[in-house]
Scaffold this motif. Structure first.
Motif, PDB file in Angstrom:
ATOM      1  N   ILE A  89       1.396   9.835 -10.155  1.00 30.94           N
ATOM      2  CA  ILE A  89       0.734   9.799 -11.401  1.00 30.94           C
ATOM      3  C   ILE A  89      -0.470  10.867 -11.236  1.00 30.94           C
ATOM      4  O   ILE A  89      -0.734  11.547 -12.286  1.00 30.94           O
ATOM      5  N   VAL A  90      -0.893  11.000 -10.293  1.00 30.05           N
ATOM      6  CA  VAL A  90      -2.178  11.891 -10.163  1.00 30.05           C
ATOM      7  C   VAL A  90      -1.777  13.421  -9.727  1.00 30.05           C
ATOM      8  O   VAL A  90      -0.933  13.486  -8.623  1.00 30.05           O
ATOM      9  N   PRO A  91      -1.994  14.270 -10.517  1.00 29.87           N
ATOM     10  CA  PRO A  91      -1.694  15.593 -10.344  1.00 29.87           C
ATOM     11  C   PRO A  91      -2.362  16.332  -8.924  1.00 29.87           C
ATOM     12  O   PRO A  91      -3.627  15.876  -8.847  1.00 29.87           O
ATOM     13  N   GLY A  92      -1.966  17.137  -7.880  1.00 34.64           N
ATOM     14  CA  GLY A  92      -2.413  17.300  -6.972  1.00 34.64           C
ATOM     15  C   GLY A  92      -2.428  16.690  -5.676  1.00 34.64           C
ATOM     16  O   GLY A  92      -2.743  16.989  -4.553  1.00 34.64           O
ATOM     17  N   LEU A  93      -1.483  15.357  -5.852  1.00 33.73           N
ATOM     18  CA  LEU A  93      -1.049  14.557  -4.736  1.00 33.73           C
ATOM     19  C   LEU A  93       0.302  14.667  -4.398  1.00 33.73           C
ATOM     20  O   LEU A  93       0.834  14.644  -5.465  1.00 33.73           O
ATOM     21  N   THR A  94       0.756  14.913  -3.385  1.00 35.63           N
ATOM     22  CA  THR A  94       2.507  15.104  -3.009  1.00 35.63           C
ATOM     23  C   THR A  94       2.477  14.083  -2.048  1.00 35.63           C
ATOM     24  O   THR A  94       1.941  14.573  -0.890  1.00 35.63           O
ATOM     25  N   ILE A  95       3.802  13.451  -2.136  1.00 37.49           N
ATOM     26  CA  ILE A  95       4.080  12.723  -0.896  1.00 37.49           C
ATOM     27  C   ILE A  95       5.808  13.364  -0.771  1.00 37.49           C
ATOM     28  O   ILE A  95       6.560  13.175  -1.746  1.00 37.49           O
ATOM     29  N   ASN A  96       6.138  13.777   0.422  1.00 40.24           N
ATOM     30  CA  ASN A  96       7.736  14.256   0.629  1.00 40.24           C
ATOM     31  C   ASN A  96       8.748  13.137   0.706  1.00 40.24           C
ATOM     32  O   ASN A  96       9.808  13.529   0.408  1.00 40.24           O
ATOM     33  N   SER A  97       8.298  12.034   1.235  1.00 37.46           N
ATOM     34  CA  SER A  97       9.433  10.969   1.529  1.00 37.46           C
ATOM     35  C   SER A  97       8.711   9.789   1.688  1.00 37.46           C
ATOM     36  O   SER A  97       7.499   9.491   1.745  1.00 37.46           O
ATOM     37  N   ILE A  98       9.533   8.843   1.804  1.00 30.64           N
ATOM     38  CA  ILE A  98       9.137   7.237   1.754  1.00 30.64           C
ATOM     39  C   ILE A  98       8.442   7.209   3.144  1.00 30.64           C
ATOM     40  O   ILE A  98       7.498   6.340   3.123  1.00 30.64           O
ATOM     41  N   THR A 149       0.951  -1.057   0.214  1.00 29.19           N
ATOM     42  CA  THR A 149       0.064   0.016   0.086  1.00 29.19           C
ATOM     43  C   THR A 149       0.858   1.134   0.092  1.00 29.19           C
ATOM     44  O   THR A 149       0.662   2.194  -0.650  1.00 29.19           O
ATOM     45  N   ALA A 150       1.888   1.271   0.717  1.00 29.16           N
ATOM     46  CA  ALA A 150       2.798   2.316   0.809  1.00 29.16           C
ATOM     47  C   ALA A 150       3.610   2.497  -0.675  1.00 29.16           C
ATOM     48  O   ALA A 150       3.618   3.815  -1.118  1.00 29.16           O
ATOM     49  N   ILE A 151       4.084   1.459  -1.475  1.00 34.13           N
ATOM     50  CA  ILE A 151       4.452   1.553  -2.591  1.00 34.13           C
ATOM     51  C   ILE A 151       3.286   2.204  -3.714  1.00 34.13           C
ATOM     52  O   ILE A 151       3.711   2.954  -4.505  1.00 34.13           O
ATOM     53  N   ALA A 152       2.234   1.556  -3.511  1.00 29.69           N
ATOM     54  CA  ALA A 152       1.101   2.143  -4.377  1.00 29.69           C
ATOM     55  C   ALA A 152       0.690   3.667  -4.223  1.00 29.69           C
ATOM     56  O   ALA A 152       0.400   4.315  -5.044  1.00 29.69           O
ATOM     57  N   LEU A 153       0.960   4.006  -2.958  1.00 32.55           N
ATOM     58  CA  LEU A 153       0.584   5.186  -2.339  1.00 32.55           C
ATOM     59  C   LEU A 153       1.598   6.558  -3.073  1.00 32.55           C
ATOM     60  O   LEU A 153       1.196   7.588  -3.819  1.00 32.55           O
ATOM     61  N   LEU A 154       3.114   5.709  -3.092  1.00 32.03           N
ATOM     62  CA  LEU A 154       3.886   6.775  -3.841  1.00 32.03           C
ATOM     63  C   LEU A 154       3.691   6.752  -5.322  1.00 32.03           C
ATOM     64  O   LEU A 154       3.813   7.741  -6.102  1.00 32.03           O
ATOM     65  N   ILE A 155       3.355   5.239  -6.041  1.00 30.27           N
ATOM     66  CA  ILE A 155       3.034   5.681  -7.447  1.00 30.27           C
ATOM     67  C   ILE A 155       1.802   6.417  -7.998  1.00 30.27           C
ATOM     68  O   ILE A 155       1.830   7.142  -8.665  1.00 30.27           O
TER      69      ILE A 155
END
Length: 118
Positions: free
Chosen positions: A21-30, A11-17
């Motif tokens: 892919i989706v504009p408007g979503l940002t994740i700063n780190s693993i 789920t964490a890897i899928a969240l990074l992917i």
């Protein structure tokens, strides 16, 4: 217990992917992705059933399409609760929830679909 950890990491890897892919979503780190996956599991286990129960008449009237909005609300709540994970609106949350379910399903299928060898 290993199945739980495997699902959490997938789920964490899928969240990074999904954030890629989706504009408007940002994740700063693993680590933010790993914490986001844990918060996502907690929100899906506690908040989502309550929302489904409270909005059951609307879900029935919309023939189940309102469940997409509930998924987007839960996705936005995860973005609000997780430091380093930002959801910039309803539509990124909606598309993010759809893409996350597709990516997560694809990863599960790739790693856990073991064909029977003869």
């Amino acid at each position: 217990m290993p199945q739980f950890i495997t699902t959490w990491l997938i789920t964490a890897i899928a969240l990074l992917i999904t954030a890629y892919i989706v504009p408007g979503l940002t994740i700063n780190s693993i680590p933010a992705s790993i914490i986001g996956a844990a918060v996502f599991g907690i929100v899906n286990a506690i908040v989502k059933p309550i929302l489904i129960l409270l909005t059951l008449p609307l879900t029935i009237l919309s023939l189940g399409l309102f469940l997409l909005a509930i998924n987007a609300i839960c996705f936005g709540l995860v973005g609000y609760l997780t430091t380093g994970f930002t959801v910039s609106g309803f539509f990124p949350a909606l598309f993010g929830s759809i893409v996350l379910s597709l990516v997560s399903s694809l990863i599960h299928w790739l790693f856990f679909n073991n064909p029977v060898e003869e």
